[in-house]
Design a protein around this motif. Structure first.
Motif, PDB file in Angstrom:
ATOM      1  N   UNK A  68       0.800  -1.224   0.000  1.00 48.22           N
ATOM      2  CA  UNK A  68       0.000   0.000   0.000  1.00 48.22           C
ATOM      3  C   UNK A  68       0.827   1.266   0.000  1.00 48.22           C
ATOM      4  N   UNK A  69       2.134   1.166   0.290  1.00 47.97           N
ATOM      5  CA  UNK A  69       3.046   2.305   0.415  1.00 47.97           C
ATOM      6  C   UNK A  69       2.662   3.226   1.588  1.00 47.97           C
ATOM      7  N   UNK A  70       1.845   2.722   2.525  1.00 48.10           N
ATOM      8  CA  UNK A  70       1.518   3.534   3.689  1.00 48.10           C
ATOM      9  C   UNK A  70       2.733   3.636   4.604  1.00 48.10           C
ATOM     10  N   UNK A  71       2.895   4.812   5.184  1.00 45.59           N
ATOM     11  CA  UNK A  71       4.061   5.089   6.019  1.00 45.59           C
ATOM     12  C   UNK A  71       3.618   5.345   7.457  1.00 45.59           C
ATOM     13  N   UNK A  72       4.384   4.802   8.406  1.00 46.13           N
ATOM     14  CA  UNK A  72       4.237   5.131   9.822  1.00 46.13           C
ATOM     15  C   UNK A  72       5.562   5.732  10.296  1.00 46.13           C
ATOM     16  N   UNK A  73       5.536   6.961  10.749  1.00 45.48           N
ATOM     17  CA  UNK A  73       6.721   7.548  11.383  1.00 45.48           C
ATOM     18  C   UNK A  73       6.608   7.241  12.858  1.00 45.48           C
ATOM     19  N   UNK A  74       7.347   6.222  13.285  1.00 43.51           N
ATOM     20  CA  UNK A  74       7.163   5.658  14.618  1.00 43.51           C
ATOM     21  C   UNK A  74       7.589   6.637  15.705  1.00 43.51           C
ATOM     22  N   UNK A  75       8.659   7.376  15.483  1.00 45.81           N
ATOM     23  CA  UNK A  75       9.093   8.331  16.499  1.00 45.81           C
ATOM     24  C   UNK A  75      10.411   8.969  16.132  1.00 45.81           C
ATOM     25  N   UNK A  76      10.770   9.989  16.914  1.00 44.54           N
ATOM     26  CA  UNK A  76      12.057  10.666  16.739  1.00 44.54           C
ATOM     27  C   UNK A  76      12.717  10.801  18.108  1.00 44.54           C
ATOM     28  N   UNK A  77      14.039  10.740  18.129  1.00 45.49           N
ATOM     29  CA  UNK A  77      14.775  10.881  19.385  1.00 45.49           C
ATOM     30  C   UNK A  77      16.221  11.262  19.085  1.00 45.49           C
ATOM     31  N   UNK A  78      16.829  11.909  20.069  1.00 45.07           N
ATOM     32  CA  UNK A  78      18.258  12.215  19.955  1.00 45.07           C
ATOM     33  C   UNK A  78      19.105  11.086  20.512  1.00 45.07           C
ATOM     34  N   UNK A  79      18.451  10.153  21.238  1.00 45.51           N
ATOM     35  CA  UNK A  79      19.180   9.049  21.872  1.00 45.51           C
ATOM     36  C   UNK A  79      18.417   7.741  21.617  1.00 45.51           C
ATOM     37  N   UNK A  80      18.669   7.080  20.501  1.00 48.20           N
ATOM     38  CA  UNK A  80      17.941   5.839  20.177  1.00 48.20           C
ATOM     39  C   UNK A  80      18.465   4.641  20.970  1.00 48.20           C
ATOM     40  N   UNK A  81      18.141   4.606  22.244  1.00 48.32           N
ATOM     41  CA  UNK A  81      18.565   3.485  23.086  1.00 48.32           C
ATOM     42  C   UNK A  81      17.734   2.249  22.766  1.00 48.32           C
ATOM     43  N   UNK A  82      18.192   1.096  23.285  1.00 46.40           N
ATOM     44  CA  UNK A  82      17.441  -0.139  23.065  1.00 46.40           C
ATOM     45  C   UNK A  82      16.054  -0.050  23.682  1.00 46.40           C
ATOM     46  N   UNK A  83      15.955   0.599  24.843  1.00 48.33           N
ATOM     47  CA  UNK A  83      14.649   0.730  25.500  1.00 48.33           C
ATOM     48  C   UNK A  83      13.712   1.578  24.648  1.00 48.33           C
ATOM     49  N   UNK A  84      14.240   2.673  24.102  1.00 48.60           N
ATOM     50  CA  UNK A  84      13.390   3.538  23.259  1.00 48.60           C
ATOM     51  C   UNK A  84      12.924   2.798  22.015  1.00 48.60           C
ATOM     52  N   UNK A  85      13.826   2.066  21.364  1.00 47.42           N
ATOM     53  CA  UNK A  85      13.463   1.324  20.145  1.00 47.42           C
ATOM     54  C   UNK A  85      12.452   0.239  20.463  1.00 47.42           C
ATOM     55  N   UNK A  86      12.627  -0.439  21.588  1.00 44.23           N
ATOM     56  CA  UNK A  86      11.682  -1.491  21.967  1.00 44.23           C
ATOM     57  C   UNK A  86      10.293  -0.935  22.183  1.00 44.23           C
ATOM     58  N   UNK A  87      10.183   0.191  22.865  1.00 41.80           N
ATOM     59  CA  UNK A  87       8.880   0.807  23.078  1.00 41.80           C
ATOM     60  C   UNK A  87       8.282   1.296  21.766  1.00 41.80           C
ATOM     61  N   UNK A 112       9.025  16.814  15.075  1.00 43.14           N
ATOM     62  CA  UNK A 112       7.877  15.907  15.221  1.00 43.14           C
ATOM     63  C   UNK A 112       6.632  16.479  14.555  1.00 43.14           C
ATOM     64  N   UNK A 113       6.382  17.784  14.739  1.00 40.08           N
ATOM     65  CA  UNK A 113       5.211  18.398  14.100  1.00 40.08           C
ATOM     66  C   UNK A 113       5.332  18.327  12.579  1.00 40.08           C
ATOM     67  N   UNK A 114       6.528  18.607  12.056  1.00 41.00           N
ATOM     68  CA  UNK A 114       6.721  18.552  10.603  1.00 41.00           C
ATOM     69  C   UNK A 114       6.539  17.134  10.067  1.00 41.00           C
ATOM     70  N   UNK A 115       7.047  16.155  10.804  1.00 41.60           N
ATOM     71  CA  UNK A 115       6.911  14.771  10.363  1.00 41.60           C
ATOM     72  C   UNK A 115       5.458  14.301  10.405  1.00 41.60           C
ATOM     73  N   UNK A 116       4.711  14.698  11.436  1.00 43.70           N
ATOM     74  CA  UNK A 116       3.287  14.332  11.485  1.00 43.70           C
ATOM     75  C   UNK A 116       2.527  14.921  10.305  1.00 43.70           C
ATOM     76  N   UNK A 117       2.844  16.168   9.971  1.00 44.12           N
ATOM     77  CA  UNK A 117       2.182  16.812   8.840  1.00 44.12           C
ATOM     78  C   UNK A 117       2.555  16.127   7.522  1.00 44.12           C
ATOM     79  N   UNK A 118       3.832  15.791   7.389  1.00 44.05           N
ATOM     80  CA  UNK A 118       4.266  15.125   6.156  1.00 44.05           C
ATOM     81  C   UNK A 118       3.678  13.721   6.053  1.00 44.05           C
ATOM     82  N   UNK A 119       3.566  13.016   7.182  1.00 44.36           N
ATOM     83  CA  UNK A 119       2.974  11.675   7.151  1.00 44.36           C
ATOM     84  C   UNK A 119       1.533  11.723   6.650  1.00 44.36           C
ATOM     85  N   UNK A 120       0.757  12.705   7.135  1.00 47.64           N
ATOM     86  CA  UNK A 120      -0.623  12.842   6.655  1.00 47.64           C
ATOM     87  C   UNK A 120      -0.646  13.174   5.159  1.00 47.64           C
TER      88      UNK A 120
END
Length: 370
Positions: free
Chosen positions: A210-229, A311-319
């Protein structure tokens, strides 16, 4: 060339026909005298030509062959002709062959050529069914009512360079992705830098079919805990949107930001993780192409102040990407919007379109007026 010969032949035939009418008025004595005079002229010509042969045009040969055809070979030998009797008979044979050739001028030698539509259908069946040999394709054509020999199917495949069926059954990586597109997600990290110099990491996922995109999240510190969540949040989004039941594979690279725990979480939902090869980005080509689109349409054209602005820009672009942007692979539709029906002639003449700006004019969307 042929038309000119026919015109000259017709002229000679008509002129000799009038000459024949003039002969009807002549007595036998006058005809005999003319024949003797003509023979003497031929002897004079023979002495002047010597060993040289007279130059006759095609219409001259055709006319002589038509006049002298009723005579036998012995009768032709008694005539004092400029050419031999065998030559006259050969002219007649050539004239007869030419008549038959003109009758079949539109017929190509050999068997009739196979229609272009049949050739295209044979190649289509071979491309869509790699395990089918030429006899299997011939049988399918018979079911469709297409009468063609099995040897013709084989010749079409050979001419087009299609290898035999056993060597076409190997499944390539591209074929696998196409056949399993409904069940495949692709994931990747995208890096960008804010105006403050802070490096941000964007985790995004795309559905192949479908080419649908999910922008799961953004962070300055992509730790294992952050990626898992983030993966847990993704699974909840997939369940809410009805995708989780059909997803069976997730393609990602071997980045150290991913922990082993996320494979267990995905495996619990029935999703197997497929790792790309080392330095082989083409194994995740659809995701890599979307990253290029994101950079070209948003990140390279927008000054990102901080993480909240990103994050606001990415949410707008995702829509925008999922609900409006067209895709060639979807026949100009969007992942969450079907393609509009073509406008009728009346609406095209009264066409009025409004523009909607997103992200301060970085993105433009167009729609019809009410």
């Amino acid at each position: 060339m042929i038309a000119a010969v026919l015109v000259r032949f017709t002229y000679l035939a008509v002129s000799h026909a009038f000459a024949a009418l003039w002969l009807l008025r002549m007595s036998d004595r006058e005809k005999d005298v003319e024949i003797l005079a003509l023979r003497h002229q031929l002897e004079v010509l023979r002495r002047q030509l010597g060993d040289q042969r007279p130059r006759l045009r095609s219409d001259d040969r055709a006319l002589l062959a038509a006049f002298l055809e009723p005579l036998t070979r012995a009768a032709l030998r008694r005539f004092r002709l400029l050419v031999s009797p065998d030559t006259v008979l050969r002219w007649h044979r050539d004239l007869t062959k030419g008549r038959h050739a003109r009758a079949n001028v539109n017929r190509a030698p050999g068997r009739p050529r196979t229609g272009a539509s049949i050739r295209l259908l044979v190649l289509r069946l071979a491309a869509e069914n790699p395990s089918w040999g030429y006899r299997r394709i011939h049988g399918e054509l018979a079911l469709l009512g297409v009468a063609v020999a099995a040897s013709t199917v084989w010749e079409i495949l050979k001419t087009a360079g299609v290898v035999p069926a056993p060597r076409r059954t190997t499944v390539t990586w591209v074929d696998f992705l196409r056949s399993q597109a409904e069940a495949i997600l692709a994931m990747d990290f995208i890096e960008t830098v804010t105006l403050t110099g802070q490096r941000q990491y964007i985790l995004a996922v795309i559905h192949h079919a479908s080419r649908r995109v999910w922008i799961v999240g953004t962070t300055a510190h992509p730790t294992h805990a952050w990626v898992t969540q983030a993966i847990r949040n993704l699974l909840m989004d997939l369940e809410d949107s009805g995708y989780v039941a059909q997803i069976r594979f997730l393609i990602r690279d071997r980045d150290g930001k991913y922990s082993a725990l996320i494979d267990e979480i995905l495996g619990g939902a029935g999703i197997a993780t497929i790792l790309t090869g080392v330095r082989v980005p083409r194994m995740n080509a659809i995701m890599e192409r979307w990253v290029k689109t994101l950079r070209g349409e948003l990140l390279d054209r927008t000054l990102i102040w901080n993480e909240a602005h990103l994050r606001r820009a990415l949410r707008e672009y995702e829509r925008h990407y999922n609900e409006h942007r067209t895709h060639r692979s979807l026949a100009a539709a969007a992942p969450l919007r079907a393609r509009h029906l073509p406008l009728g002639p009346g609406r095209i003449e009264r066409l009025a379109v409004l523009r909607r700006d997103r992200l301060g004019g970085v993105l433009h969307e167009y729609r019809h007026t009410a």
